[in-house]
Enzyme design. Structure first.
Site, PDB file in Angstrom:
ATOM      1  N   GLY A 246      48.861  50.178  42.614  1.00  0.00           N
ATOM      2  CA  GLY A 246      47.942  49.238  41.990  1.00  0.00           C
ATOM      3  C   GLY A 246      46.865  48.755  42.937  1.00  0.00           C
ATOM      4  O   GLY A 246      47.163  48.152  43.980  1.00  0.00           O
TER       5      GLY A 246
ATOM      6  N   GLY B 293      44.498  46.438  42.342  1.00  0.00           N
ATOM      7  CA  GLY B 293      43.903  45.192  41.868  1.00  0.00           C
ATOM      8  C   GLY B 293      43.825  44.164  42.987  1.00  0.00           C
ATOM      9  O   GLY B 293      43.912  44.494  44.172  1.00  0.00           O
ATOM     10  N   PHE B 294      43.676  42.895  42.616  1.00  0.00           N
ATOM     11  CA  PHE B 294      43.537  41.830  43.615  1.00  0.00           C
ATOM     12  C   PHE B 294      44.715  41.787  44.585  1.00  0.00           C
ATOM     13  O   PHE B 294      44.530  41.660  45.794  1.00  0.00           O
ATOM     14  CB  PHE B 294      43.411  40.468  42.918  1.00  0.00           C
ATOM     15  CG  PHE B 294      42.107  40.263  42.210  1.00  0.00           C
ATOM     16  CD1 PHE B 294      40.915  40.180  42.914  1.00  0.00           C
ATOM     17  CD2 PHE B 294      42.060  40.141  40.829  1.00  0.00           C
ATOM     18  CE1 PHE B 294      39.705  39.985  42.265  1.00  0.00           C
ATOM     19  CE2 PHE B 294      40.853  39.941  40.171  1.00  0.00           C
ATOM     20  CZ  PHE B 294      39.668  39.864  40.893  1.00  0.00           C
TER      21      PHE B 294
ATOM     22  N   GLU C  59      35.063  32.979  26.873  1.00  0.00           N
ATOM     23  CA  GLU C  59      33.889  33.544  27.542  1.00  0.00           C
ATOM     24  C   GLU C  59      33.239  34.637  26.694  1.00  0.00           C
ATOM     25  O   GLU C  59      32.006  34.739  26.631  1.00  0.00           O
ATOM     26  CB  GLU C  59      34.292  34.053  28.923  1.00  0.00           C
ATOM     27  CG  GLU C  59      34.623  32.907  29.869  1.00  0.00           C
ATOM     28  CD  GLU C  59      35.160  33.321  31.224  1.00  0.00           C
ATOM     29  OE1 GLU C  59      35.147  32.478  32.142  1.00  0.00           O
ATOM     30  OE2 GLU C  59      35.591  34.481  31.364  1.00  0.00           O
TER      31      GLU C  59
ATOM     32  N   ASP D  19      50.549  39.610  39.039  1.00  0.00           N
ATOM     33  CA  ASP D  19      50.936  39.406  37.640  1.00  0.00           C
ATOM     34  C   ASP D  19      52.294  39.996  37.295  1.00  0.00           C
ATOM     35  O   ASP D  19      52.978  39.518  36.390  1.00  0.00           O
ATOM     36  CB  ASP D  19      49.884  40.025  36.703  1.00  0.00           C
ATOM     37  CG  ASP D  19      48.536  39.341  36.807  1.00  0.00           C
ATOM     38  OD1 ASP D  19      48.469  38.257  37.416  1.00  0.00           O
ATOM     39  OD2 ASP D  19      47.551  39.886  36.292  1.00  0.00           O
TER      40      ASP D  19
ATOM     41  N   GLN E  31      44.026  34.222  41.541  1.00  0.00           N
ATOM     42  CA  GLN E  31      44.369  33.507  42.772  1.00  0.00           C
ATOM     43  C   GLN E  31      45.815  33.710  43.246  1.00  0.00           C
ATOM     44  O   GLN E  31      46.041  33.993  44.431  1.00  0.00           O
ATOM     45  CB  GLN E  31      44.049  32.019  42.633  1.00  0.00           C
ATOM     46  CG  GLN E  31      42.661  31.644  43.089  1.00  0.00           C
ATOM     47  CD  GLN E  31      42.362  32.070  44.511  1.00  0.00           C
ATOM     48  OE1 GLN E  31      43.140  31.868  45.433  1.00  0.00           O
ATOM     49  NE2 GLN E  31      41.204  32.694  44.698  1.00  0.00           N
TER      50      GLN E  31
END
Length: 424
Positions: A15, A17-18, A174, A305, A323
């Site tokens: 992964g 991601g962040f 959004e 996550d 975060q």
């Protein structure tokens, strides 16, 4: 797979991601081999996916090549592949391009869209978790407006210009705000035969307020901003079906629409091979200790996550937002450095830096500890934070100029149908 044999520890990360990139960055100078697997060869800045889907930004503004991020890592290897399962007894992962053994495994696979078992909604709605999905939404939105511009059937025009969003969390709010601003700034200028009032934006939420994860003050402000933009909000409303033409709710409401965007929930994206007490099936998240180690395993970790770390303040795990993923990745990277030096690891402690969501031009809400505020100041803060966390100098500059241009001209320059969307 063409991964070199090595005498140093091999850490496999799943992964980009962040969480994954934050972890790898902390190990840049260590004598280890890192192998990163991801389905895409780029990192996606997911908080701005909605801007791609509503023609505010081009996809290369929020995506960055994974190989380029880790150029300075001497023994780093990236492979674009799908990880299919894990053999924990043999310390081996099996992927779509072959198998590879690991000394340590770090799983940072994030989440996938949760349709709560509704097959019709899964088949016919538009999810928005990846860049290709965001581009699909952009194409479909623009295609439907083009069709509405030429049809003489009033009912069909209404359906084509009816946009329905499920879920009033930050993504849904959004999206709704961006679509409402598109109607206000673009529709009458590009499509003079269409009336602005003909385009409707509906936001549907099962709970009693928008932005349920945020404070009540933020929810109230966001709802007022949305209503001022003309978004029609439907609270305490649960969707039961969508057949491709009509959204049906449990209380009998019907919305005829050709564009139904599903932003109503996510679930973890686990990999086959780690089950039992380690996997909390209801959330599809791996149960981890305070060092992000998966329960029952000595050399397998989970981040972001996909990880569920129970604490007194977060008994159901940390929020599935950027975060916690970034902070967990950084902390595990530091702990791996300690572990490689036979030093004691430090437990993870989450520092809540606040929550924010934007509704549109000069309209955003921010929760920062006990402070809650909204409006133009919140919007500029939201813009600064998102620019700061974008990976890559070019991405920040391009995004900044896009936003500046849009702010001055009330325009969305990326309204291009490059790749027409067709339902399978």
């Amino acid at each position: 797979m063409n991964i070199p044999e090595t005498d140093v520890p091999r850490i496999v990360v799943i992964g980009g991601g962040f969480a994954g990139i934050s972890f790898i960055k902390k190990l840049q100078k260590e004598k280890i081999q890192i192998v990163l697997f991801d389905r895409h060869n780029y990192h996606t800045f997911q908080p701005l996916l909605y801007q791609v889907s509503t023609a505010g930004l081009e996809p290369d503004s929020i995506a960055y090549p994974l190989r380029k991020i880790f150029r300075e890592n001497a023994d780093f290897h990236f492979r674009m592949a799908e990880v299919e399962n894990i053999d924990t007894e043999k310390n081996t992962i099996h992927t779509s391009i072959g198998s590879l053994q690991y000394d340590y495994l770090v799983i940072a696979t994030g989440t996938r869209t949760n349709f709560f078992g509704n097959e019709n909604i899964a088949a016919n709605s538009m999810p928005m978790k990846t860049v290709p999905q965001a581009l699909n939404i952009r194409s479909l939105m623009l295609q439907n407006i083009e069709k509405a511009d030429i049809t003489t059937d009033e009912r069909e025009r209404k359906r084509l210009l009816n946009f329905v969003i499920a879920g009033a969390g930050p993504t849904g709010v959004e999206l709704a705000g961006a679509l409402a601003e598109f109607r206000k700034g673009i529709l009458e200028n590009d499509y003079p035969e269409l009336e602005e009032e003909e385009m409707k934006v509906h936001l549907i939420e099962g709970l009693d307020r928008v932005l349920p994860p945020m404070s009540e003050q933020a929810s109230e402000k966001a709802q007022k901003f949305l209503e001022k933009l003309g978004v029609q909000i439907h609270l305490k409303t649960f969707i039961s079906d969508y057949d491709g033409k009509t959204v049906t709710t449990k209380d009998g409401k019907k919305f005829e629409t050709a564009t139904f965007i599903w932003a109503a929930g996510v679930t973890g994206a686990p990999i086959k091979g780690i089950n039992g007490d380690a996997l909390i099936e209801k959330a599809n998240r791996y149960k981890v200790d305070e060092f992000n180690k998966i329960n029952g395993f000595e050399n397998i970790y989970a981040l972001g996550d996909i990880a569920l770390m129970e604490t007194e303040e977060y008994p159901k795990g940390h929020p599935q937002v950027a975060q916690p993923a970034i902070q967990q990745g950084k902390q595990l990277g530091k702990n791996f450095r300690k572990m490689l030096r036979d030093e004691q690891m430090e437990p993870f402690e989450y520092f809540d830096k606040g929550t924010m969501a934007t509704v549109g031009r000069n309209k955003a809400v921010v929760d920062l500890g006990k402070l809650h505020f909204g409006g133009a100041i919140a919007w500029f803060l939201w813009m600064f934070v998102h620019l700061w966390f974008l990976v890559g100098f070019r991405n920040r500059v391009v995004t900044f100029f896009n936003w500046t241009y849009s702010y001055i001209n009330y325009d969305r320059a990326a309204r291009l149908i490059i790749r027409p969307f067709k339902k399978n």
